[in-house]
Design a protein around this motif. Structure first.
Motif, PDB file in Angstrom:
ATOM      1  N   MET A  74      57.487 142.625  43.820  1.00  0.00           N
ATOM      2  CA  MET A  74      56.896 140.767  43.148  1.00  0.00           C
ATOM      3  C   MET A  74      56.356 140.554  43.807  1.00  0.00           C
ATOM      4  SD  MET A  74      58.628 138.810  39.386  1.00  0.00           S
ATOM      5  CE  MET A  74      59.904 138.905  40.590  1.00  0.00           C
ATOM      6  N   GLU A  75      55.271 140.194  43.972  1.00  0.00           N
ATOM      7  CA  GLU A  75      54.971 138.859  44.172  1.00  0.00           C
ATOM      8  C   GLU A  75      54.227 137.813  43.202  1.00  0.00           C
ATOM      9  OE1 GLU A  75      51.054 140.004  45.661  1.00  0.00           O
ATOM     10  OE2 GLU A  75      52.393 141.213  47.198  1.00  0.00           O
ATOM     11  N   ILE A  76      54.210 136.731  43.353  1.00  0.00           N
ATOM     12  CA  ILE A  76      54.448 135.202  42.976  1.00  0.00           C
ATOM     13  C   ILE A  76      53.376 134.685  43.892  1.00  0.00           C
ATOM     14  CG2 ILE A  76      56.026 132.923  41.475  1.00  0.00           C
ATOM     15  CD1 ILE A  76      58.233 134.950  41.283  1.00  0.00           C
ATOM     16  N   GLU A  77      52.293 133.739  43.146  1.00  0.00           N
ATOM     17  CA  GLU A  77      51.648 133.651  43.809  1.00  0.00           C
ATOM     18  C   GLU A  77      51.433 131.915  43.453  1.00  0.00           C
ATOM     19  OE1 GLU A  77      47.338 133.408  45.829  1.00  0.00           O
ATOM     20  OE2 GLU A  77      48.040 135.935  44.950  1.00  0.00           O
ATOM     21  N   ALA A  78      50.898 130.920  43.899  1.00  0.00           N
ATOM     22  CA  ALA A  78      50.838 129.670  43.307  1.00  0.00           C
ATOM     23  C   ALA A  78      49.378 129.351  44.158  1.00  0.00           C
ATOM     24  CB  ALA A  78      52.079 128.513  43.543  1.00  0.00           C
ATOM     25  N   ARG A  79      48.643 128.573  43.292  1.00  0.00           N
ATOM     26  CA  ARG A  79      47.408 128.393  44.248  1.00  0.00           C
ATOM     27  C   ARG A  79      47.554 126.443  43.344  1.00  0.00           C
ATOM     28  NH1 ARG A  79      43.727 130.767  47.550  1.00  0.00           N
ATOM     29  NH2 ARG A  79      45.079 133.199  47.210  1.00  0.00           N
ATOM     30  N   ASN A  80      47.336 125.734  44.081  1.00  0.00           N
ATOM     31  CA  ASN A  80      47.780 124.119  43.628  1.00  0.00           C
ATOM     32  C   ASN A  80      48.277 123.477  42.650  1.00  0.00           C
ATOM     33  OD1 ASN A  80      46.092 123.035  46.066  1.00  0.00           O
ATOM     34  ND2 ASN A  80      44.415 124.588  45.181  1.00  0.00           N
ATOM     35  N   ALA A  81      49.421 124.349  42.151  1.00  0.00           N
ATOM     36  CA  ALA A  81      50.677 124.632  41.569  1.00  0.00           C
ATOM     37  C   ALA A  81      50.885 123.327  41.094  1.00  0.00           C
ATOM     38  CB  ALA A  81      51.057 125.444  41.207  1.00  0.00           C
ATOM     39  N   THR A  82      51.416 122.814  40.140  1.00  0.00           N
ATOM     40  CA  THR A  82      51.903 121.812  39.287  1.00  0.00           C
ATOM     41  C   THR A  82      52.832 122.131  38.264  1.00  0.00           C
ATOM     42  OG1 THR A  82      50.595 119.507  40.141  1.00  0.00           O
ATOM     43  CG2 THR A  82      52.074 119.493  38.515  1.00  0.00           C
ATOM     44  N   GLY A  83      53.934 121.784  38.149  1.00  0.00           N
ATOM     45  CA  GLY A  83      54.688 122.537  36.708  1.00  0.00           C
ATOM     46  C   GLY A  83      56.518 123.452  37.740  1.00  0.00           C
ATOM     47  N   LYS A  84      56.744 124.215  36.433  1.00  0.00           N
ATOM     48  CA  LYS A  84      57.655 124.917  37.387  1.00  0.00           C
ATOM     49  C   LYS A  84      58.368 126.056  36.302  1.00  0.00           C
ATOM     50  CE  LYS A  84      60.778 124.296  33.372  1.00  0.00           C
ATOM     51  NZ  LYS A  84      62.645 124.290  33.104  1.00  0.00           N
ATOM     52  N   TYR A  85      59.045 126.781  37.544  1.00  0.00           N
ATOM     53  CA  TYR A  85      58.500 127.904  36.869  1.00  0.00           C
ATOM     54  C   TYR A  85      60.708 128.848  36.931  1.00  0.00           C
ATOM     55  CZ  TYR A  85      58.372 130.323  41.894  1.00  0.00           C
ATOM     56  OH  TYR A  85      58.670 129.745  42.833  1.00  0.00           O
ATOM     57  N   ASP A  86      60.510 130.145  36.377  1.00  0.00           N
ATOM     58  CA  ASP A  86      62.140 130.566  36.402  1.00  0.00           C
ATOM     59  C   ASP A  86      61.472 132.055  36.111  1.00  0.00           C
ATOM     60  OD1 ASP A  86      63.768 128.468  37.074  1.00  0.00           O
ATOM     61  OD2 ASP A  86      63.131 126.990  35.031  1.00  0.00           O
ATOM     62  N   VAL A  87      62.253 132.966  37.206  1.00  0.00           N
ATOM     63  CA  VAL A  87      61.874 134.269  36.816  1.00  0.00           C
ATOM     64  C   VAL A  87      63.247 134.954  37.039  1.00  0.00           C
ATOM     65  CG1 VAL A  87      60.841 136.427  37.818  1.00  0.00           C
ATOM     66  CG2 VAL A  87      59.366 134.210  37.755  1.00  0.00           C
ATOM     67  N   GLU A  88      63.231 135.896  36.132  1.00  0.00           N
ATOM     68  CA  GLU A  88      64.607 136.902  36.665  1.00  0.00           C
ATOM     69  C   GLU A  88      64.599 137.942  36.100  1.00  0.00           C
ATOM     70  OE1 GLU A  88      69.362 136.591  34.992  1.00  0.00           O
ATOM     71  OE2 GLU A  88      67.942 137.702  33.643  1.00  0.00           O
ATOM     72  N   TRP A  89      64.669 139.017  36.765  1.00  0.00           N
ATOM     73  CA  TRP A  89      64.279 140.112  37.791  1.00  0.00           C
ATOM     74  C   TRP A  89      65.729 140.878  38.152  1.00  0.00           C
ATOM     75  CZ3 TRP A  89      61.227 142.720  42.031  1.00  0.00           C
ATOM     76  CH2 TRP A  89      60.950 143.438  42.149  1.00  0.00           C
ATOM     77  N   LYS A  90      65.789 142.467  36.705  1.00  0.00           N
ATOM     78  CA  LYS A  90      67.101 142.854  37.269  1.00  0.00           C
ATOM     79  C   LYS A  90      67.096 144.091  36.768  1.00  0.00           C
ATOM     80  CE  LYS A  90      69.163 141.341  32.752  1.00  0.00           C
ATOM     81  NZ  LYS A  90      70.273 140.481  32.161  1.00  0.00           N
ATOM     82  N   THR A  91      68.176 144.811  37.254  1.00  0.00           N
ATOM     83  CA  THR A  91      68.201 146.171  36.347  1.00  0.00           C
ATOM     84  C   THR A  91      69.918 146.680  36.554  1.00  0.00           C
ATOM     85  OG1 THR A  91      67.737 148.857  37.745  1.00  0.00           O
ATOM     86  CG2 THR A  91      68.155 147.328  39.408  1.00  0.00           C
ATOM     87  N   SER A  92      70.585 147.554  36.557  1.00  0.00           N
ATOM     88  CA  SER A  92      71.018 148.160  35.839  1.00  0.00           C
ATOM     89  C   SER A  92      71.571 149.241  35.153  1.00  0.00           C
ATOM     90  CB  SER A  92      72.321 147.053  34.645  1.00  0.00           C
ATOM     91  OG  SER A  92      73.193 146.541  34.687  1.00  0.00           O
TER      92      SER A  92
END
Length: 130
Positions: free
Chosen positions: A110-128
């Motif tokens: 997974m790639e998360i790319e931000a450009r001149n970004a204002t704000g917030k993020y929360d990401v949860e990626w899981k396997t079980s």
């Protein structure tokens, strides 16, 4: 005397069952990637990977993205290195959802790319495997 023998047999059976359960649980593969950030006009790229093993029963991606300005992309690559999905977010975007992903074993990226970004993020990626 018979009672003592029964107690010893019971203890041996119980401890063997407990040990067997522990050895099975060490073969499970559970992994989770949690990442979050508050951005104030920043640009960056995050890279994460997750190994999906045979027998996996859960593979999910949950995102809570609140972008006020700028641009953000979340890309997910399958184990064969092909782009599986790409989500593009631009100014004034709110996105909060959970996505169930295929149970294809191998190393996902997974790639998360931000450009001149204002704000917030929360990401949860899981396997079980359970």
């Amino acid at each position: 005397m018979k009672l003592v023998k029964l107690a010893v047999i019971f203890f041996l059976l119980f401890s063997t069952a407990l040990f067997a359960h522990q050895s099975v649980s060490t073969k499970t593969q559970n992994a989770i990637v949690n990442t979050s950030d508050r951005m104030s006009g920043s640009s960056k790229t995050e890279k994460h990977s997750l190994l999906l093993v045979a027998g996996a029963k859960v593979h999910s991606l949950q995102k809570d993205i609140r972008l006020q300005s700028g641009q953000m992309r979340v890309r997910l690559y399958s184990p064969d290195n092909k782009l599986f999905s790409e989500m593009v977010y631009t100014s004034d975007t709110r996105d909060n959802f959970k996505q169930t992903l295929p149970l294809t074993k191998g190393k996902w990226r997974m790639e998360i790319e931000a450009r001149n970004a204002t704000g917030k993020y929360d990401v949860e990626w899981k396997t079980s495997t359970y």
